[in-house]
Design a protein around this motif. Structure first.
Motif, PDB file in Angstrom:
ATOM      1  N   HIS A  43       0.846  -1.189   0.000  1.00 27.05           N
ATOM      2  CA  HIS A  43       0.000   0.000   0.000  1.00 27.05           C
ATOM      3  C   HIS A  43       0.883   1.242   0.000  1.00 27.05           C
ATOM      4  CE1 HIS A  43      -3.377  -2.646   0.851  1.00 27.05           C
ATOM      5  NE2 HIS A  43      -2.684  -3.166   1.841  1.00 27.05           N
ATOM      6  N   GLY A  44       0.277   2.390  -0.357  1.00 32.01           N
ATOM      7  CA  GLY A  44       1.007   3.644  -0.312  1.00 32.01           C
ATOM      8  C   GLY A  44       1.817   3.882  -1.560  1.00 32.01           C
ATOM      9  N   ARG A  45       2.741   4.838  -1.463  1.00 29.07           N
ATOM     10  CA  ARG A  45       3.528   5.256  -2.619  1.00 29.07           C
ATOM     11  C   ARG A  45       4.780   4.402  -2.784  1.00 29.07           C
ATOM     12  NH1 ARG A  45       3.227  11.393  -0.534  1.00 29.07           N
ATOM     13  NH2 ARG A  45       3.171  10.214   1.406  1.00 29.07           N
ATOM     14  N   GLU A  46       5.232   4.320  -4.011  1.00 31.25           N
ATOM     15  CA  GLU A  46       6.480   3.632  -4.331  1.00 31.25           C
ATOM     16  C   GLU A  46       7.323   4.533  -5.221  1.00 31.25           C
ATOM     17  OE1 GLU A  46       5.991  -0.312  -5.888  1.00 31.25           O
ATOM     18  OE2 GLU A  46       4.104  -0.595  -4.817  1.00 31.25           O
ATOM     19  N   SER A  47       8.629   4.447  -5.078  1.00 29.15           N
ATOM     20  CA  SER A  47       9.529   5.236  -5.920  1.00 29.15           C
ATOM     21  C   SER A  47       9.658   4.571  -7.289  1.00 29.15           C
ATOM     22  CB  SER A  47      10.905   5.357  -5.272  1.00 29.15           C
ATOM     23  OG  SER A  47      10.829   6.084  -4.077  1.00 29.15           O
ATOM     24  N   LYS A  48       9.320   5.292  -8.309  1.00 29.23           N
ATOM     25  CA  LYS A  48       9.397   4.774  -9.670  1.00 29.23           C
ATOM     26  C   LYS A  48      10.055   5.796 -10.586  1.00 29.23           C
ATOM     27  CE  LYS A  48       7.198   0.926  -8.841  1.00 29.23           C
ATOM     28  NZ  LYS A  48       7.890  -0.381  -8.924  1.00 29.23           N
ATOM     29  N   ALA A  49      10.716   5.304 -11.619  1.00 29.76           N
ATOM     30  CA  ALA A  49      11.282   6.166 -12.656  1.00 29.76           C
ATOM     31  C   ALA A  49      10.230   6.366 -13.735  1.00 29.76           C
ATOM     32  CB  ALA A  49      12.538   5.541 -13.243  1.00 29.76           C
ATOM     33  N   MET A  50      10.018   7.613 -14.122  1.00 29.80           N
ATOM     34  CA  MET A  50       8.969   7.936 -15.091  1.00 29.80           C
ATOM     35  C   MET A  50       9.552   8.573 -16.340  1.00 29.80           C
ATOM     36  SD  MET A  50       6.425   9.451 -12.217  1.00 29.80           S
ATOM     37  CE  MET A  50       7.825   9.737 -11.138  1.00 29.80           C
ATOM     38  N   ALA A  86       5.822   6.051 -19.661  1.00 30.21           N
ATOM     39  CA  ALA A  86       6.276   4.745 -19.180  1.00 30.21           C
ATOM     40  C   ALA A  86       6.762   4.861 -17.745  1.00 30.21           C
ATOM     41  CB  ALA A  86       7.390   4.210 -20.074  1.00 30.21           C
ATOM     42  N   VAL A  87       6.441   3.851 -16.947  1.00 28.77           N
ATOM     43  CA  VAL A  87       6.842   3.804 -15.543  1.00 28.77           C
ATOM     44  C   VAL A  87       7.765   2.601 -15.359  1.00 28.77           C
ATOM     45  CG1 VAL A  87       6.057   3.640 -13.149  1.00 28.77           C
ATOM     46  CG2 VAL A  87       4.654   4.843 -14.850  1.00 28.77           C
ATOM     47  N   PHE A  88       8.983   2.873 -14.874  1.00 21.93           N
ATOM     48  CA  PHE A  88      10.008   1.840 -14.729  1.00 21.93           C
ATOM     49  C   PHE A  88      10.280   1.548 -13.256  1.00 21.93           C
ATOM     50  CE2 PHE A  88      10.747   3.544 -18.901  1.00 21.93           C
ATOM     51  CZ  PHE A  88      11.243   2.487 -19.667  1.00 21.93           C
ATOM     52  N   ASN A  89      10.660   0.309 -12.990  1.00 17.04           N
ATOM     53  CA  ASN A  89      11.074  -0.066 -11.644  1.00 17.04           C
ATOM     54  C   ASN A  89      12.511   0.338 -11.350  1.00 17.04           C
ATOM     55  OD1 ASN A  89       8.594  -1.440 -11.088  1.00 17.04           O
ATOM     56  ND2 ASN A  89       9.329  -3.169 -12.303  1.00 17.04           N
ATOM     57  N   ASP A  90      13.264   0.682 -12.392  1.00 19.06           N
ATOM     58  CA  ASP A  90      14.708   0.872 -12.242  1.00 19.06           C
ATOM     59  C   ASP A  90      15.155   2.094 -13.040  1.00 19.06           C
ATOM     60  OD1 ASP A  90      17.415  -0.686 -11.528  1.00 19.06           O
ATOM     61  OD2 ASP A  90      17.595   0.118 -13.551  1.00 19.06           O
ATOM     62  N   VAL A  91      15.946   2.980 -12.420  1.00 19.99           N
ATOM     63  CA  VAL A  91      16.358   4.202 -13.117  1.00 19.99           C
ATOM     64  C   VAL A  91      17.328   3.912 -14.254  1.00 19.99           C
ATOM     65  CG1 VAL A  91      15.934   5.753 -11.186  1.00 19.99           C
ATOM     66  CG2 VAL A  91      18.158   4.675 -11.399  1.00 19.99           C
ATOM     67  N   ALA A  92      18.200   2.928 -14.081  1.00 24.80           N
ATOM     68  CA  ALA A  92      19.150   2.607 -15.148  1.00 24.80           C
ATOM     69  C   ALA A  92      18.417   2.090 -16.379  1.00 24.80           C
ATOM     70  CB  ALA A  92      20.175   1.584 -14.656  1.00 24.80           C
ATOM     71  N   ALA A  93      17.376   1.280 -16.170  1.00 24.20           N
ATOM     72  CA  ALA A  93      16.590   0.788 -17.302  1.00 24.20           C
ATOM     73  C   ALA A  93      15.874   1.937 -17.998  1.00 24.20           C
ATOM     74  CB  ALA A  93      15.577  -0.254 -16.820  1.00 24.20           C
ATOM     75  N   ILE A 111      12.421  13.797 -24.658  1.00 24.89           N
ATOM     76  CA  ILE A 111      12.170  12.850 -23.557  1.00 24.89           C
ATOM     77  C   ILE A 111      12.580  13.478 -22.230  1.00 24.89           C
ATOM     78  CG2 ILE A 111      12.661  10.563 -22.604  1.00 24.89           C
ATOM     79  CD1 ILE A 111      13.324   9.600 -25.385  1.00 24.89           C
ATOM     80  N   GLY A 112      11.734  13.334 -21.229  1.00 24.16           N
ATOM     81  CA  GLY A 112      12.042  13.775 -19.873  1.00 24.16           C
ATOM     82  C   GLY A 112      11.942  12.608 -18.906  1.00 24.16           C
ATOM     83  N   LEU A 113      12.841  12.555 -17.920  1.00 25.48           N
ATOM     84  CA  LEU A 113      12.865  11.476 -16.924  1.00 25.48           C
ATOM     85  C   LEU A 113      12.871  12.061 -15.512  1.00 25.48           C
ATOM     86  CD1 LEU A 113      15.608   9.166 -18.505  1.00 25.48           C
ATOM     87  CD2 LEU A 113      13.172   8.633 -18.357  1.00 25.48           C
ATOM     88  N   HIS A 114      12.166  11.404 -14.624  1.00 27.00           N
ATOM     89  CA  HIS A 114      12.124  11.818 -13.213  1.00 27.00           C
ATOM     90  C   HIS A 114      11.950  10.571 -12.357  1.00 27.00           C
ATOM     91  CE1 HIS A 114      11.366  14.001  -9.564  1.00 27.00           C
ATOM     92  NE2 HIS A 114      10.104  13.637  -9.501  1.00 27.00           N
ATOM     93  N   LEU A 115      12.375  10.645 -11.127  1.00 24.39           N
ATOM     94  CA  LEU A 115      12.173   9.578 -10.150  1.00 24.39           C
ATOM     95  C   LEU A 115      11.439  10.156  -8.962  1.00 24.39           C
ATOM     96  CD1 LEU A 115      13.156   6.553  -9.280  1.00 24.39           C
ATOM     97  CD2 LEU A 115      14.644   7.837  -7.755  1.00 24.39           C
ATOM     98  N   GLY A 116      10.391   9.481  -8.503  1.00 21.82           N
ATOM     99  CA  GLY A 116       9.662   9.994  -7.356  1.00 21.82           C
ATOM    100  C   GLY A 116       8.637   9.004  -6.849  1.00 21.82           C
ATOM    101  N   PRO A 117       8.107   9.263  -5.654  1.00 21.35           N
ATOM    102  CA  PRO A 117       7.078   8.392  -5.083  1.00 21.35           C
ATOM    103  C   PRO A 117       5.732   8.611  -5.753  1.00 21.35           C
ATOM    104  CG  PRO A 117       7.530  10.226  -3.605  1.00 21.35           C
ATOM    105  CD  PRO A 117       8.506  10.349  -4.741  1.00 21.35           C
ATOM    106  N   VAL A 118       5.105   7.529  -6.174  1.00 26.97           N
ATOM    107  CA  VAL A 118       3.821   7.611  -6.872  1.00 26.97           C
ATOM    108  C   VAL A 118       2.881   6.533  -6.336  1.00 26.97           C
ATOM    109  CG1 VAL A 118       4.851   8.530  -8.990  1.00 26.97           C
ATOM    110  CG2 VAL A 118       4.602   6.052  -8.713  1.00 26.97           C
TER     111      VAL A 118
END
Length: 614
Positions: A423-430, A480-487, A517-524
């Motif tokens: 539950h709650g937010r998770e950090s994802k790369a967008m 696109a929402v990624f589990n990993d920033v390097a990916a 293209i823009g990339l960010h990482l944050g809790p969603v």
């Protein structure tokens, strides 16, 4: 010297290149023809690794016709930086161009007492381009000029550069004993300017590598270490018992002294964090604080529970910090994932700063030595750091003893993968992408666009399905929402590379079609879209990520500071993020620190992040 220029120089001297560039550009708004400020703005960009942007700005500012020594040398330096980011013939060509530009600057200013500066850089670029005879010749010119000067610079900073130049020339000529004899006095002149020393050490290390000399034999002391710090909260009966506070504080101070720590990054919770902050400030080190969420919530959740007097210690440390960053401006909402997100940012910033300062980076933690099944807190921070392969030192919170590193084995997961939870937010790369010029396409060209543009981009994203949480499109847009920033970084650059290789004209499409293209990482929040019935992400950080792509130049990938920091943890120098300044995000979202993402192409290319020069 103007107040604005002094501020910029001070920020550069402390290694805060991003702030220096922003400050210089603000001052140039009211004084646009100030060449000195222009030079310092571009120098700050170059020191931050953004030499491509600096070259572009150099042209747009109309500086190519300048005959000022520092401006001429800056242009040469930017080509030298390009050489360090390349390999083979491309690198050799860039070093040769830099050599010619330094040579030209020397001939223009050969009668100046500062002519030794372009001369020594010409000598160094000759070494790097594989021209040892030219290098020895120019080093001789430097030594002759320094010996013919009958006055000693009155300015201590200028005397430092004279000494550093003397050492470099002697090294190129193979006079190692004479070079070694100058080191003690040179070090006494450096003061608190860490970046100047970092530049000198990096330059000498590179020369020693090319010339086959032993750098360590020169006798330079290592520059101050950068650390990420972490540890348990203090409590009467918890993992960090209150009665051990004084002993643990003493051990923290001892570790900071032992490892010559000069910069620290971390949060400011009651207990270990504040002990680290107080110890860093006591020794005159730079404290950089990252808070996970809104400050009042943080005080209640992570400070006051240790006792009311900890709030005062929190405020004192916060007011003395060199910088304060908010991982998110949102409330806590009982979301412990925000602590992990905050720690990742602090770790990445520590690694990036150490690269800037050409120094070592380590983690120091206060831990009770007992492993628990948790993905949040001190233990998670220690495990995360293990992926970096960088040093780690611990103080036991139960008995104040030392240990070298975290004893538990790392979990089988990517170092930059977000921790999952129910539950709650998770950090994802967008990733947000769109094709500029799409809206002007007529119906006749849309089938070709869908097949050859979107179709080829789809093949790229399909290769990253194993790291994709979700993906959605609309017309020319991709979210696109990624589990990993390097990916996410790899996918974004691969999309740009595919786009660059498409012959739009042959397909009957406008040549000006270009991908942003823009990339960010944050809790969603991860949820099921009730309309499309597809997985998606929502939240304030999705909105922030969406504001990046519209202000990204065509053909580029822009990332936020948060993304750049976390990418530094486990990407093994595959990527570099060049600072491009504070950019006004789309739809009046406000100013955001933006970085240009690129591949390094050279495993040592990240050393270009700092080449501090005059």
């Amino acid at each position: 010297m103007s107040t604005a220029l002094q501020e910029v120089k001070n920020l550069i001297g402390r290694g805060e290149f991003f702030k220096a560039y922003d400050a210089a550009m603000r001052s140039l708004n009211s004084d646009p023809d100030n060449t000195t400020l222009q030079h310092r703005a571009l120098l700050a960009l170059a020191n931050a690794g953004a030499y491509r942007l600096a070259l572009s700005q150099f042209e747009s500012m109309g500086l190519h016709g300048s005959r000022e020594l520092d401006v001429q040398c800056l242009l040469a330096r930017l080509h030298k930086d390009m050489g360090f980011a390349q390999t083979g013939r491309a690198a050799q060509a860039s070093f040769s161009t830099a050599f010619q530009l330094y040579e030209q600057a020397w001939h223009t200013h050969r009668l100046s007492p500062l002519a030794y500066y372009p001369a020594i850089n010409a000598a160094a670029c000759a070494v790097f381009s594989g021209a040892p005879d030219q290098a020895i010749h120019w080093a001789g010119i430097v030594l002759n000029q320094l010996q013919s000067q009958h006055t000693t610079p009155s300015d201590q900073v200028e005397q430092y550069w004279v000494n550093a130049t003397h050492i470099e020339a002697l090294l190129i000529q193979g006079q190692l004993t004479s070079a070694r004899a100058l080191v003690p006095h040179t070090l006494s002149l450096i003061g608190s300017d860490r970046t100047a020393l970092a530049s000198t050490l990096r330059q000498l290390q590179r020369l020693c590598t090319c010339l086959g000399h032993d750098f360590n034999s020169l006798g330079f002391a290592a520059p101050p270490t950068v650390i990420h710090y972490t540890g348990h909260l203090l409590s009467p009966t918890g993992r960090f018992p209150a009665h051990q506070e004084a002993r643990v504080a003493t051990q923290i101070q001892a570790l900071l002294e032992l490892h010559n720590v000069g910069v620290g990054y971390g949060s400011l919770a009651g207990g270990a964090d504040i002990l680290f902050a107080e110890s860093l400030l006591q020794r005159g080190a730079d404290l950089h604080v990252v808070l996970p969420f809104e400050q009042e919530d943080f005080l209640n959740v992570s400070v006051m529970r240790c006792g009311p007097h900890w709030a005062e210690r929190f405020e004192r440390s916060l007011s003395a910090a060199r910088s304060i960053r908010m991982a998110t401006d949102d409330a806590y909402l009982q979301d412990e994932q925000l602590f992990t997100y905050c720690s990742q940012i602090a770790m990445g910033l520590a690694i990036l700063n150490a690269r800037h300062l050409n120094t070592t980076v380590a983690q120091i933690g206060v831990w009770d030595g007992h492993t628990h099944d948790t993905d949040v807190g001190t233990e998670a921070d220690l495990q995360q750091w293990q992926y970096t392969g960088l040093p780690q030192y611990l103080v036991n919170s139960q008995n104040a003893s030392f240990s070298q590193s975290f004893s538990a084995s790392p979990a089988e997961a990517s170092p930059t993968r977000s921790n999952t939870k129910q539950h709650g937010r998770e950090s994802k790369a967008m990733l947000f992408a769109d094709v500029k010029g799409f809206s002007k396409l007529g119906d006749a060209t849309l089938p070709a666009f869908v097949e050859h543009i979107m179709g080829r981009l789809a093949k790229v994203t399909a290769q990253h399905n194993h790291q994709l949480h979700s993906i959605n499109t609309w017309g020319d847009g991709v979210f696109a929402v990624f589990n990993d920033v390097a990916a996410a970084a790899e996918c974004a650059l691969a999309m740009q590379e595919i786009m660059a290789g498409i012959d739009r004209t042959a397909l009957g499409l406008p040549e000006e079609l270009a991908l942003r293209i823009g990339l960010h990482l944050g809790p969603v929040y991860l949820t099921l879209d009730p309309i499309t019935l597809r997985e998606t992400a929502i939240g304030a950080h999705v909105s922030r990520a969406a504001r990046i792509e519209p202000v990204t130049p065509e053909g580029c990938v822009y990332v936020t500071e948060t993304f750049a920091a976390v990418l530094a943890i486990g990407s093994h120098n595959e990527f570099a993020c060049d600072y491009v300044g504070q950019t006004e995000a789309a739809k009046n979202y406000g100013l955001m620190r933006m970085f240009l993402l690129r591949r390094t192409g050279n495993s040592s290319a990240t050393t270009v992040v700092l080449n501090f020069e005059r």
